[in-house]
Motif scaffolding. Structure first.
Motif, PDB file in Angstrom:
ATOM      1  N   ALA A  90       1.107  -0.980  -0.161  1.00  0.00           N
ATOM      2  CA  ALA A  90       0.068  -0.205   0.293  1.00  0.00           C
ATOM      3  C   ALA A  90       0.766   1.480   0.331  1.00  0.00           C
ATOM      4  O   ALA A  90       2.339   1.445   0.301  1.00  0.00           O
ATOM      5  N   PHE A  91       0.194   2.530  -0.331  1.00  0.00           N
ATOM      6  CA  PHE A  91       1.205   3.817  -0.070  1.00  0.00           C
ATOM      7  C   PHE A  91       0.694   3.718   1.505  1.00  0.00           C
ATOM      8  O   PHE A  91      -0.020   4.374   1.594  1.00  0.00           O
ATOM      9  N   HIS A  92       1.940   4.442   1.748  1.00  0.00           N
ATOM     10  CA  HIS A  92       2.591   5.105   2.287  1.00  0.00           C
ATOM     11  C   HIS A  92       3.661   6.579   2.456  1.00  0.00           C
ATOM     12  O   HIS A  92       4.471   6.771   1.621  1.00  0.00           O
ATOM     13  N   TYR A  93       3.167   7.761   3.059  1.00  0.00           N
ATOM     14  CA  TYR A  93       3.894   8.585   3.065  1.00  0.00           C
ATOM     15  C   TYR A  93       5.426   8.866   3.458  1.00  0.00           C
ATOM     16  O   TYR A  93       6.139   9.201   3.241  1.00  0.00           O
ATOM     17  N   GLU A  94       5.239   7.413   4.504  1.00  0.00           N
ATOM     18  CA  GLU A  94       6.624   7.653   4.910  1.00  0.00           C
ATOM     19  C   GLU A  94       7.654   6.991   3.775  1.00  0.00           C
ATOM     20  O   GLU A  94       8.982   6.224   4.254  1.00  0.00           O
ATOM     21  N   ALA A  95       7.640   6.626   3.050  1.00  0.00           N
ATOM     22  CA  ALA A  95       8.014   5.043   1.825  1.00  0.00           C
ATOM     23  C   ALA A  95       7.887   5.338   0.112  1.00  0.00           C
ATOM     24  O   ALA A  95       7.076   5.037  -0.156  1.00  0.00           O
ATOM     25  N   ASP A  96       8.986   6.003   0.327  1.00  0.00           N
ATOM     26  CA  ASP A  96       8.996   6.283  -2.040  1.00  0.00           C
ATOM     27  C   ASP A  96       8.667   5.169  -2.582  1.00  0.00           C
ATOM     28  O   ASP A  96       9.974   4.130  -2.888  1.00  0.00           O
ATOM     29  N   ALA A  97       7.814   4.159  -2.943  1.00  0.00           N
ATOM     30  CA  ALA A  97       7.901   2.687  -3.633  1.00  0.00           C
ATOM     31  C   ALA A  97       7.432   2.969  -4.583  1.00  0.00           C
ATOM     32  O   ALA A  97       6.943   1.873  -5.449  1.00  0.00           O
ATOM     33  N   ASP A 146      -3.072   1.753  -5.650  1.00  0.00           N
ATOM     34  CA  ASP A 146      -3.874   2.174  -4.430  1.00  0.00           C
ATOM     35  C   ASP A 146      -4.478   3.404  -4.517  1.00  0.00           C
ATOM     36  O   ASP A 146      -4.201   4.604  -4.532  1.00  0.00           O
ATOM     37  N   PRO A 147      -6.141   3.593  -4.021  1.00  0.00           N
ATOM     38  CA  PRO A 147      -6.857   4.660  -3.695  1.00  0.00           C
ATOM     39  C   PRO A 147      -6.222   5.133  -3.500  1.00  0.00           C
ATOM     40  O   PRO A 147      -6.529   6.461  -3.425  1.00  0.00           O
ATOM     41  N   ASP A 148      -5.762   5.062  -2.285  1.00  0.00           N
ATOM     42  CA  ASP A 148      -5.085   6.831  -0.953  1.00  0.00           C
ATOM     43  C   ASP A 148      -3.850   6.876  -1.747  1.00  0.00           C
ATOM     44  O   ASP A 148      -3.000   7.719  -1.376  1.00  0.00           O
ATOM     45  N   TYR A 149      -3.244   6.696  -2.387  1.00  0.00           N
ATOM     46  CA  TYR A 149      -1.786   6.697  -3.812  1.00  0.00           C
ATOM     47  C   TYR A 149      -2.260   8.405  -3.748  1.00  0.00           C
ATOM     48  O   TYR A 149      -3.394   9.169  -4.755  1.00  0.00           O
ATOM     49  N   ASP A 150      -1.007   9.058  -3.563  1.00  0.00           N
ATOM     50  CA  ASP A 150      -0.635  10.408  -3.756  1.00  0.00           C
ATOM     51  C   ASP A 150       0.441  11.060  -4.606  1.00  0.00           C
ATOM     52  O   ASP A 150       1.383  10.931  -3.968  1.00  0.00           O
ATOM     53  N   SER A 151      -0.086  11.445  -5.400  1.00  0.00           N
ATOM     54  CA  SER A 151       0.902  11.840  -6.707  1.00  0.00           C
ATOM     55  C   SER A 151       1.718  12.403  -6.383  1.00  0.00           C
ATOM     56  O   SER A 151       3.165  12.950  -7.558  1.00  0.00           O
ATOM     57  N   ALA A 153       3.747  13.368  -3.579  1.00  0.00           N
ATOM     58  CA  ALA A 153       4.166  12.723  -1.975  1.00  0.00           C
ATOM     59  C   ALA A 153       5.862  12.852  -2.236  1.00  0.00           C
ATOM     60  O   ALA A 153       6.363  12.987  -1.395  1.00  0.00           O
ATOM     61  N   PHE A 154       5.829  12.734  -3.492  1.00  0.00           N
ATOM     62  CA  PHE A 154       7.096  11.993  -3.830  1.00  0.00           C
ATOM     63  C   PHE A 154       7.963  12.887  -5.184  1.00  0.00           C
ATOM     64  O   PHE A 154       6.493  13.524  -6.108  1.00  0.00           O
ATOM     65  N   PRO A 155       8.380  13.133  -5.101  1.00  0.00           N
ATOM     66  CA  PRO A 155       8.483  13.292  -7.152  1.00  0.00           C
ATOM     67  C   PRO A 155       9.053  12.561  -7.757  1.00  0.00           C
ATOM     68  O   PRO A 155       8.661  11.476  -7.331  1.00  0.00           O
ATOM     69  N   PRO A 156       7.798  13.110  -8.738  1.00  0.00           N
ATOM     70  CA  PRO A 156       8.374  12.041 -10.366  1.00  0.00           C
ATOM     71  C   PRO A 156       9.160  11.336 -10.472  1.00  0.00           C
ATOM     72  O   PRO A 156      10.604  11.176 -10.513  1.00  0.00           O
TER      73      PRO A 156
END
Length: 174
Positions: A90-97, A146-151, A153-156
């Motif tokens: 899943a998406f997490h703000y703590e991890a650029d996955a 993930d529906p919670d994915y925030d594009s 949150a991290f660099p492209p």
């Protein structure tokens, strides 16, 4: 001499056909149900692609891993291992996955097999073990995301990364 040329032609055609069995569409469809489970469980899932003794492409059952790691073994039914695969959960703000990690690429290089990685944003990557490079096969929403994915949150993401590029992304602070 003709026999040797025939054998070489057959081997080249066979290995080329095997590589073509794992297409972008195959991967998108293959990863879809695994991604759903991976996102819901907030865990990585992993396994292997290979050929059975009839030359048919097979995959191991996805093995449930941890939040940020997974370890599987090829199937005994595989006479040839073609590639590893895993999800990033899943998406997490703590991890650029959204890219393979340097550890992902290093593992595939060490194993001398390609690897396929599905990300929370629905991207699919190929870790090319021979070229020592991660290559984006298809972008955002290529497979289940993930529906919670925030594009934002991290660099492209770039279209490809060397190990050094992945080390830099792994070490970046956001």
């Amino acid at each position: 001499m003709r026999y040797s040329i025939f054998i070489m032609s057959f081997l080249l055609a066979t290995s080329s056909a095997n590589a073509q069995q794992i297409t972008q569409q195959y991967l998108a469809d293959f990863f879809a149900p695994i991604q759903e489970k991976s996102i819901a469980d907030e865990r990585e899932y992993c396994g292997y692609f290979g050929l059975n003794d009839a030359g048919k492409l097979i995959a191991t059952k996805p093995k449930r891993g941890r939040e940020d790691s997974c370890l599987a073994e090829p199937s005994d039914d595989m006479v040839e291992v073609l590639a590893s695969y895993h999800t990033h959960g899943a998406f997490h703000y703590e991890a650029d996955a959204e890219t393979p990690s340097s550890a992902d690429l290093e593992a595939d290089i060490d194993e001398e097999v390609d690897g396929y990685v599905a990300t929370p944003g629905g991207r699919i990557w190929k870790n090319d073990a021979d070229r020592e490079k991660a290559i984006l096969l298809c972008g955002r929403n290529c497979t289940v995301s993930d529906p919670d994915y925030d594009s934002q949150a991290f660099p492209p993401v770039n279209g490809s990364y060397t190990l050094d590029g992945l080390y830099e992304r792994d070490d970046a602070e956001y």
